[in-house]
Motif scaffolding. Structure first.
Motif, PDB file in Angstrom:
ATOM      1  N   MET A 133       0.834  -1.169   0.000  1.00  0.00           N
ATOM      2  CA  MET A 133       0.000   0.000   0.000  1.00  0.00           C
ATOM      3  C   MET A 133       0.887   1.244   0.000  1.00  0.00           C
ATOM      4  SD  MET A 133      -3.143   0.809  -0.301  1.00  0.00           S
ATOM      5  CE  MET A 133      -3.464  -0.882  -0.562  1.00  0.00           C
ATOM      6  N   ALA A 134       0.317   2.381  -0.348  1.00  0.00           N
ATOM      7  CA  ALA A 134       1.090   3.613  -0.488  1.00  0.00           C
ATOM      8  C   ALA A 134       1.837   3.949   0.796  1.00  0.00           C
ATOM      9  CB  ALA A 134       0.178   4.766  -0.895  1.00  0.00           C
ATOM     10  N   THR A 135       1.151   4.083   1.878  1.00  0.00           N
ATOM     11  CA  THR A 135       1.767   4.302   3.179  1.00  0.00           C
ATOM     12  C   THR A 135       0.846   3.682   4.213  1.00  0.00           C
ATOM     13  OG1 THR A 135       0.682   6.447   3.425  1.00  0.00           O
ATOM     14  CG2 THR A 135       2.921   6.471   2.569  1.00  0.00           C
ATOM     15  N   PRO A 136       1.370   3.338   5.365  1.00  0.00           N
ATOM     16  CA  PRO A 136       0.498   2.769   6.388  1.00  0.00           C
ATOM     17  C   PRO A 136      -0.678   3.704   6.669  1.00  0.00           C
ATOM     18  CG  PRO A 136       2.785   2.575   7.028  1.00  0.00           C
ATOM     19  CD  PRO A 136       2.752   3.419   5.787  1.00  0.00           C
ATOM     20  N   GLY A 137      -1.848   3.138   6.742  1.00  0.00           N
ATOM     21  CA  GLY A 137      -3.036   3.924   7.035  1.00  0.00           C
ATOM     22  C   GLY A 137      -3.756   4.460   5.811  1.00  0.00           C
ATOM     23  N   ASP A 138      -3.121   4.459   4.645  1.00  0.00           N
ATOM     24  CA  ASP A 138      -3.805   4.918   3.437  1.00  0.00           C
ATOM     25  C   ASP A 138      -4.859   3.894   3.021  1.00  0.00           C
ATOM     26  OD1 ASP A 138      -2.332   7.199   3.210  1.00  0.00           O
ATOM     27  OD2 ASP A 138      -1.148   6.553   1.502  1.00  0.00           O
ATOM     28  N   ALA A 139      -5.972   4.376   2.540  1.00  0.00           N
ATOM     29  CA  ALA A 139      -7.007   3.487   2.022  1.00  0.00           C
ATOM     30  C   ALA A 139      -6.561   2.944   0.674  1.00  0.00           C
ATOM     31  CB  ALA A 139      -8.310   4.258   1.868  1.00  0.00           C
ATOM     32  N   LYS A 140      -7.023   1.754   0.372  1.00  0.00           N
ATOM     33  CA  LYS A 140      -6.727   1.152  -0.932  1.00  0.00           C
ATOM     34  C   LYS A 140      -7.354   2.030  -2.018  1.00  0.00           C
ATOM     35  CE  LYS A 140      -9.155  -2.273  -2.335  1.00  0.00           C
ATOM     36  NZ  LYS A 140      -9.806  -3.525  -2.673  1.00  0.00           N
ATOM     37  N   PRO A 141      -6.594   2.354  -3.071  1.00  0.00           N
ATOM     38  CA  PRO A 141      -7.171   3.210  -4.119  1.00  0.00           C
ATOM     39  C   PRO A 141      -8.209   2.461  -4.944  1.00  0.00           C
ATOM     40  CG  PRO A 141      -4.984   2.488  -4.763  1.00  0.00           C
ATOM     41  CD  PRO A 141      -5.209   1.994  -3.358  1.00  0.00           C
ATOM     42  N   THR A 142      -9.174   3.196  -5.442  1.00  0.00           N
ATOM     43  CA  THR A 142     -10.140   2.649  -6.387  1.00  0.00           C
ATOM     44  C   THR A 142      -9.514   2.613  -7.771  1.00  0.00           C
ATOM     45  OG1 THR A 142     -11.939   3.596  -5.082  1.00  0.00           O
ATOM     46  CG2 THR A 142     -12.454   2.927  -7.345  1.00  0.00           C
ATOM     47  N   TYR A 143      -8.795   3.698  -8.096  1.00  0.00           N
ATOM     48  CA  TYR A 143      -8.132   3.827  -9.392  1.00  0.00           C
ATOM     49  C   TYR A 143      -6.699   4.295  -9.185  1.00  0.00           C
ATOM     50  CZ  TYR A 143     -12.795   3.605 -11.437  1.00  0.00           C
ATOM     51  OH  TYR A 143     -14.044   3.203 -11.799  1.00  0.00           O
ATOM     52  N   ILE A 144      -5.852   3.994 -10.156  1.00  0.00           N
ATOM     53  CA  ILE A 144      -4.521   4.565 -10.260  1.00  0.00           C
ATOM     54  C   ILE A 144      -4.416   5.141 -11.666  1.00  0.00           C
ATOM     55  CG2 ILE A 144      -3.358   3.263  -8.449  1.00  0.00           C
ATOM     56  CD1 ILE A 144      -2.537   1.188 -10.461  1.00  0.00           C
ATOM     57  N   TYR A 145      -3.428   6.020 -11.890  1.00  0.00           N
ATOM     58  CA  TYR A 145      -3.416   6.848 -13.097  1.00  0.00           C
ATOM     59  C   TYR A 145      -2.080   6.833 -13.817  1.00  0.00           C
ATOM     60  CZ  TYR A 145      -7.706   8.376 -10.979  1.00  0.00           C
ATOM     61  OH  TYR A 145      -8.962   8.385 -10.422  1.00  0.00           O
ATOM     62  N   LYS A 146      -2.160   6.810 -15.143  1.00  0.00           N
ATOM     63  CA  LYS A 146      -0.995   6.945 -16.011  1.00  0.00           C
ATOM     64  C   LYS A 146      -1.122   8.283 -16.716  1.00  0.00           C
ATOM     65  CE  LYS A 146       2.647   6.006 -18.427  1.00  0.00           C
ATOM     66  NZ  LYS A 146       3.925   6.268 -17.773  1.00  0.00           N
ATOM     67  N   LEU A 147      -0.078   9.100 -16.630  1.00  0.00           N
ATOM     68  CA  LEU A 147      -0.073  10.420 -17.263  1.00  0.00           C
ATOM     69  C   LEU A 147       0.752  10.355 -18.542  1.00  0.00           C
ATOM     70  CD1 LEU A 147       0.553  12.416 -13.989  1.00  0.00           C
ATOM     71  CD2 LEU A 147      -1.628  11.937 -15.095  1.00  0.00           C
ATOM     72  N   ILE A 148       0.207  10.924 -19.600  1.00  0.00           N
ATOM     73  CA  ILE A 148       0.850  10.880 -20.913  1.00  0.00           C
ATOM     74  C   ILE A 148       0.935  12.302 -21.464  1.00  0.00           C
ATOM     75  CG2 ILE A 148       0.656   9.997 -23.273  1.00  0.00           C
ATOM     76  CD1 ILE A 148      -0.851   7.607 -22.141  1.00  0.00           C
ATOM     77  N   PRO A 149       2.118  12.714 -21.936  1.00  0.00           N
ATOM     78  CA  PRO A 149       2.266  14.084 -22.443  1.00  0.00           C
ATOM     79  C   PRO A 149       1.530  14.296 -23.764  1.00  0.00           C
ATOM     80  CG  PRO A 149       4.262  12.844 -22.879  1.00  0.00           C
ATOM     81  CD  PRO A 149       3.371  11.952 -22.046  1.00  0.00           C
ATOM     82  N   SER A 150       1.288  15.565 -24.079  1.00  0.00           N
ATOM     83  CA  SER A 150       0.575  15.906 -25.311  1.00  0.00           C
ATOM     84  C   SER A 150       1.334  15.469 -26.558  1.00  0.00           C
ATOM     85  CB  SER A 150       0.301  17.409 -25.366  1.00  0.00           C
ATOM     86  OG  SER A 150       1.508  18.141 -25.293  1.00  0.00           O
ATOM     87  N   SER A 151       2.654  15.314 -26.432  1.00  0.00           N
ATOM     88  CA  SER A 151       3.453  14.895 -27.581  1.00  0.00           C
ATOM     89  C   SER A 151       3.259  13.414 -27.932  1.00  0.00           C
ATOM     90  CB  SER A 151       4.937  15.159 -27.317  1.00  0.00           C
ATOM     91  OG  SER A 151       5.349  14.456 -26.160  1.00  0.00           O
ATOM     92  N   SER A 152       2.624  12.664 -27.048  1.00  0.00           N
ATOM     93  CA  SER A 152       2.413  11.221 -27.277  1.00  0.00           C
ATOM     94  C   SER A 152       0.969  10.832 -27.006  1.00  0.00           C
ATOM     95  CB  SER A 152       3.332  10.403 -26.362  1.00  0.00           C
ATOM     96  OG  SER A 152       4.665  10.722 -26.563  1.00  0.00           O
TER      97      SER A 152
END
Length: 140
Positions: A1-20
């Motif tokens: 998990m991200a850090t102790p105490g963090d809730a499990k995420p529903t979603y995670i994200y991929k960021l893509i630049p405008s050039s691609s």
């Protein structure tokens, strides 16, 4: 998990630049960035991490594509590893915890992507403002 105490995420994200921009319709396998290729995994962010990832790595971009991936199916297949960001790249990023990385042979495609959003900045606008504006789509 991200850090102790963090809730499990529903979603995670991929960021893509405008050039691609991601091809439409999304193919079975998307091309990966040079950074992902050299790292051997796909860099992802949680909703909480997206604004600073944009700030540090997409500062000069007028537009980004944000791919939303459902967390549970990737976790069930044991494809996600939570790891420290390398502080030498942009310095310490306090409060953000561990980052999700996708270890699946660098294959990210239509089967993993729940939704794609295009975020564009207006003159004088920062990525933090965009993330706030998109908070209904950027699900934790």
């Amino acid at each position: 998990m991200a850090t102790p105490g963090d809730a499990k995420p529903t979603y995670i994200y991929k960021l893509i630049p405008s050039s691609s921009p991601p091809p439409e319709p999304l193919p079975a396998v998307l091309p990966v960035s040079e950074l992902d290729q050299s790292s051997g995994f796909i860099h992802l962010s949680t909703a909480k991490q997206v604004p600073n990832t944009l700030k540090f790595f997409f500062a000069g971009e007028p537009r980004v594509y944000v791919l939303r991936l459902a967390y549970d199916p990737l976790e069930e297949k044991k494809l996600i590893r939570w790891e420290d960001p390398k502080a030498e790249v942009c310095g310490p990023r306090g409060g953000e915890g561990m980052f999700p990385h996708l270890y699946n042979g660098l294959e990210l495609g239509k089967d993993e992507v729940d939704s794609v959003a295009t975020w564009e900045r207006r003159e004088g606008e920062g990525w933090e403002e965009i993330a706030e504006r998109e908070k209904d789509w950027l699900i934790y």
